[in-house]
Design a protein around this motif. Structure first.
Motif, PDB file in Angstrom:
ATOM      1  N   TRP A  22       9.364 -13.459  26.248  1.00  0.00           N
ATOM      2  CA  TRP A  22       9.482 -12.186  25.533  1.00  0.00           C
ATOM      3  C   TRP A  22       8.125 -11.859  24.906  1.00  0.00           C
ATOM      4  O   TRP A  22       7.726 -12.460  23.908  1.00  0.00           O
ATOM      5  CB  TRP A  22      10.551 -12.260  24.453  1.00  0.00           C
ATOM      6  N   TRP A  40       7.131  -8.855  23.694  1.00  0.00           N
ATOM      7  CA  TRP A  40       7.064  -7.686  22.832  1.00  0.00           C
ATOM      8  C   TRP A  40       6.652  -8.091  21.415  1.00  0.00           C
ATOM      9  O   TRP A  40       6.859  -9.219  20.979  1.00  0.00           O
ATOM     10  CB  TRP A  40       8.395  -6.936  22.804  1.00  0.00           C
ATOM     11  N   SER A  92       6.920  -8.805  17.863  1.00  0.00           N
ATOM     12  CA  SER A  92       8.145  -9.144  17.137  1.00  0.00           C
ATOM     13  C   SER A  92       7.902  -9.790  15.784  1.00  0.00           C
ATOM     14  O   SER A  92       8.818  -9.862  14.969  1.00  0.00           O
ATOM     15  CB  SER A  92       8.996 -10.091  17.987  1.00  0.00           C
ATOM     16  N   HIS A 133       2.091  -3.007  29.149  1.00  0.00           N
ATOM     17  CA  HIS A 133       1.590  -3.007  27.783  1.00  0.00           C
ATOM     18  C   HIS A 133       0.226  -3.685  27.763  1.00  0.00           C
ATOM     19  O   HIS A 133       0.129  -4.884  27.476  1.00  0.00           O
ATOM     20  CB  HIS A 133       2.548  -3.734  26.837  1.00  0.00           C
ATOM     21  N   TRP A 190       7.497   2.757  21.127  1.00  0.00           N
ATOM     22  CA  TRP A 190       7.461   2.153  22.446  1.00  0.00           C
ATOM     23  C   TRP A 190       6.381   2.856  23.258  1.00  0.00           C
ATOM     24  O   TRP A 190       6.597   3.945  23.769  1.00  0.00           O
ATOM     25  CB  TRP A 190       8.826   2.296  23.109  1.00  0.00           C
TER      26      TRP A 190
END
Length: 794
Positions: free
Chosen positions: A216, A218, A220, A252, A501
């Protein structure tokens, strides 16, 4: 001459003659310096963010930047969860790393049950960020699962006392955690807005879940690092380390930077900020207004001293005749001024100490205003020096009096009259400038929190459905059945500017354009009055996690993609960069820019889809008049639908907007306060001037009274000399204030237009303040109807 000498030898008579003027001097300076001290405290608070933490400059926040080919850039104060471990292991410049993750869960003690925000924290967090503990051992406080650390304030809220080490708090009504330490309360100027830290060692903590899924990538976590002595961590090395571990991707393209914790407060706005940002322009504006107030107070002080040149001319002439030197007289006047200035500064410091608790709920200075000796003595010293500089001209003017020139010289001669006119012009100019600036700030704040939104934010209730029902869109139906609910719509975070996002559009020329991806239901654009420019919007939603094929773009995205007109984009395909390759989305419509709670920056390009799997916000428009009852009904529906979800997180959109523009509201509040103070200082100066003119012109007043002049005639006579200074002040202050307002407003992407009405209101207010003060004093002054003023030789 003998009578004058006898008069000067009677201290009681001199004191009774000058005590009123001295009191005006002291009060004028005290109020002005009190205002300046308050602003100085606010500036110190803003510039001292997180300075209460020992060695704060060596604690860094790891930030993520999403950088496309062009200059557009979205930043986040968070970073992927694995970065802390990789940095500590692979980066030679990093001494330690630790993480926080924000959360909000139900918490219960025998005293209270509440939905409480907190941090999941790594066990070494307090080793890296050495907060102060009042009980417990912070070095081991988070090493065991199910341990919790909280501040004194939260300890009092949960248990009614502070000695709570060993006590238990229930999470979600079934997970017990034990208090292992109590922290000293945080000051207001800190980035740590949450005051509870729960150990990440528990398997159910979000940090444990993130560590179990290193894929993961992203953002966080709030990741904090400490550098080794003498080391540095350039952005290139941070990004290279992330790339080695597979963090950066085509979807990203992340880069990273570390920023010293005290500097984070003034960084540009970011997604998922650790705390609301400060704005340097706000600090500069407050400093500028404080300077205006101080200058106005010192001008008053100087003028009130200068107008006594006429009244004390004979006194100084006699002293020189008796052998006094010029420098001795100058020193005497400066000593008298120093006594008055010292008294004014003491009163100003006492007033700040007394009234700051009343102002602090908005200014949020928090700590005692004089908690640091250097700040107290520095403020008093600077104030003393500035005030004494204003006393030099009157002192030199009095010391330069020649005995022969003072004999039978009329008090209203051209020298003092010109001096008074210049001081009056300066006072009026500063007051007009202050009033215009304050009103401009107020207009922009009102615009930001109302007109710029295109809807009544006080009636829109934002419900957070993220934690339990992110893909459930059934809640909207029972809410719409309530009599007090007019409309409802789902979205991903909107209208809040959080959890951004980033998305990437590949133009035909190969350039990558950065945009914000937003998920909305078919009712969103109508709910928020977003005008359709071409094509159509959505008619349904879908829950699959497959990329959206049909999208709606906003005007900013239309311009970024190079389309000339909205209809040119409808029906066109756009390429979106993804890890597995570009995907194609079909543009079905173009809408206007939605103005969210950010008018400082131009509207960002946005791509809207209708993917319900990402819905986490339900906006509800309430009918006026029954808000409280309707909110209670919404809470009941929530508890029935999701009994294990805990209390519903909700807030009015207006509350969010006010929080986003808290610095601007604070700026307007301070400006308004300083405007009132400026008016008060100006009134004191005008009263002193009126008293002086009454004294020097009382013979003329007595003659006019004897000849039958009315009170209105005397008021008109007293006010006439101020017409020219007021006109000159308007000519000086008007263009200057206009230029300042235009410059400040153009720091915003959206702003009100400066209006000449603002100038007219400031000018009219100054006119009423000046003439009203002088007219009232003239009307209330004891009429000189007797012949005493004509027989008096003074």
């Amino acid at each position: 001459m003998m009578r004058l000498a006898q008069g000067f030898g009677q201290p009681g008579r001199i004191l009774s003659r000058y005590w009123g003027m001295s009191l005006l001097k002291v009060l004028s300076l005290a109020i002005g310096f009190a205002a300046a001290f308050i602003v100085a405290l606010e500036v110190r608070s803003e510039l001292g963010f997180d300075r209460f933490i020992p060695d704060a400059d060596n604690i860094y926040l790891l930030r993520t930047l999403y950088a496309p080919d062009g200059p557009e850039q979205v930043s986040s104060d968070q970073s992927p969860a694995g970065m802390a471990k990789w940095l500590a292991k692979d980066s030679p410049s990093i001494d330690a790393a630790s993480r926080l993750v924000t959360a909000e869960w139900p918490m219960r003690t025998p005293r209270i049950t509440t939905q409480q925000p907190f941090y999941w924290a790594d066990s070494n967090f307090f080793d890296l960020v050495p907060l102060k503990a009042v009980s417990g051992d912070l070095s081991h406080a988070l090493q065991k699962p199910d341990s919790i650390v909280l501040t004194q304030k939260m300890a009092r809220a949960f248990f009614g006392r502070e000695d709570v080490v060993g006590q238990t708090v229930m999470l979600s009504d079934w997970l017990p955690v034990t208090v292992t330490a109590v922290l000293a309360d945080f000051p207001d100027n800190t980035s740590f807005g949450r005051q509870i830290f729960i150990s990440s060692e528990a398997g159910y903590s979000m940090l444990s879940i993130l560590d179990a899924h290193p894929e993961w990538n992203w953002t966080s976590c709030l990741t904090f690092v400490r550098l080794k002595p003498g080391a540095s961590a350039p952005a290139a090395s941070l990004s290279a380390l992330a790339t080695r571990h597979g963090v950066s991707s085509r979807e990203h393209p992340m880069t990273f930077e570390i920023v010293a914790l005290p500097r984070v407060h003034f960084l540009p706005r970011a997604d998922a900020p650790i705390a609301p940002r400060g704005h340097p322009d706000t600090i500069i504006a407050m400093i500028a207004v404080a300077i205006l107030i101080v200058v106005l107070a010192v001008v008053n002080f100087s003028e009130l001293m200068a107008i006594q040149i006429d009244e004390r001319r004979h006194e100084m002439a006699i002293r020189k005749t008796l052998g006094a030197k010029t420098h001795e007289i100058c020193l005497q006047v400066l000593v008298e001024a120093a006594i008055l200035v010292s008294l004014a500064l003491v009163l100003a410091a006492a007033a700040v100490e007394r009234f700051l608790p009343v102002l602090d709920p908005i200014m949020r200075i928090g700590q005692s205003p004089w908690s640091e000796a250097w700040f107290l003595w520095g403020s008093l010293s600077v104030g003393f020096i500035i005030a004494m500089l204003g006393a030099f001209y009157p002192a030199l003017a009095l010391a330069s009096v020649h005995p022969r020139l003072s004999r039978n010289r009329p008090p209203s001669s051209s020298g003092p009259s010109l001096s008074r006119s210049l001081w009056t012009v300066a006072r009026f100019s500063l007051l007009i400038l202050l009033l215009m600036t304050s009103y401009t700030v107020y207009q922009q704040w009102r615009f930001a929190t109302s007109d710029a939104l295109n809807h009544d934010a006080n009636r829109i209730l934002l419900l957070n459905t993220a934690s339990d029902v992110p893909a459930d869109v059934t809640l909207r139906k029972p809410l719409l059945a309530l009599k007090g609910v007019q409309k409802a719509t789902y979205s991903r975070s909107l209208p809040e500017q959080s959890n951004i996002w980033p998305d990437w559009i590949r133009r035909a020329d190969g350039q990558i354009i950065q945009a914000q991806r937003q998920s909305v239901d078919p009712h969103f654009f109508e709910f928020y009055d977003v005008r359709s420019l071409a094509g159509q919007t959505f008619s349904n939603t879908y829950a699959e996690l497959t990329p959206a094929r049909d999208v709606v773009i906003n005007r900013a995205a239309l311009q970024a993609l190079g389309f000339k007109a909205p209809q040119d984009a409808v029906g066109r395909d756009i390429n979106l960069a993804r890890d597995t390759g570009d995907i194609v989305s079909h543009v079905i419509g173009v809408v206007d820019n939605i103005r969210l709670a950010d008018i400082r920056e131009p509207a960002a390009p946005m791509i809207f889809d209708n993917q319900s799997a990402f819905f986490n916000r339900l906006s509800v428009k309430l009918a006026p008049g029954s808000e409280t009852e309707t909110i209670g009904q919404i809470d009941r529906i929530w508890r029935q639908a999701y009994p294990r979800a805990g209390p519903l997180e909700k807030q009015f959109y207006s509350e969010y907007v006010r929080a986003e523009y808290a610095d601007m509201y604070q700026q307007w509040y301070v400006f308004g306060l300083l405007s009132v103070i400026g008016v008060t200082v100006c009134i004191f100066g005008l009263i002193g001037l009126s008293i002086h003119i009454y004294r020097t012109d009382r013979k003329e007043i007595a003659i006019r009274n004897a000849l039958g002049a009315s009170k209105a005639d005397l008021i008109a006579l007293r006010l006439k000399p101020y017409l020219r200074p007021l006109l000159i002040a308007n000519l000086i202050a008007g263009p200057l204030a206009w230029g300042i307002a235009v410059t400040w407003l153009h720091t915003f992407a959206l702003h009100v237009n400066p209006s000449w009405l603002t100038f007219l209101l400031a000018s009219a207010s100054t006119f009423l303040i000046a003439f009203g003060t002088l007219a009232i004093h003239t009307a209330l002054a004891q009429p000189a109807r007797s012949s005493s003023p004509l027989r008096n030789l003074e």
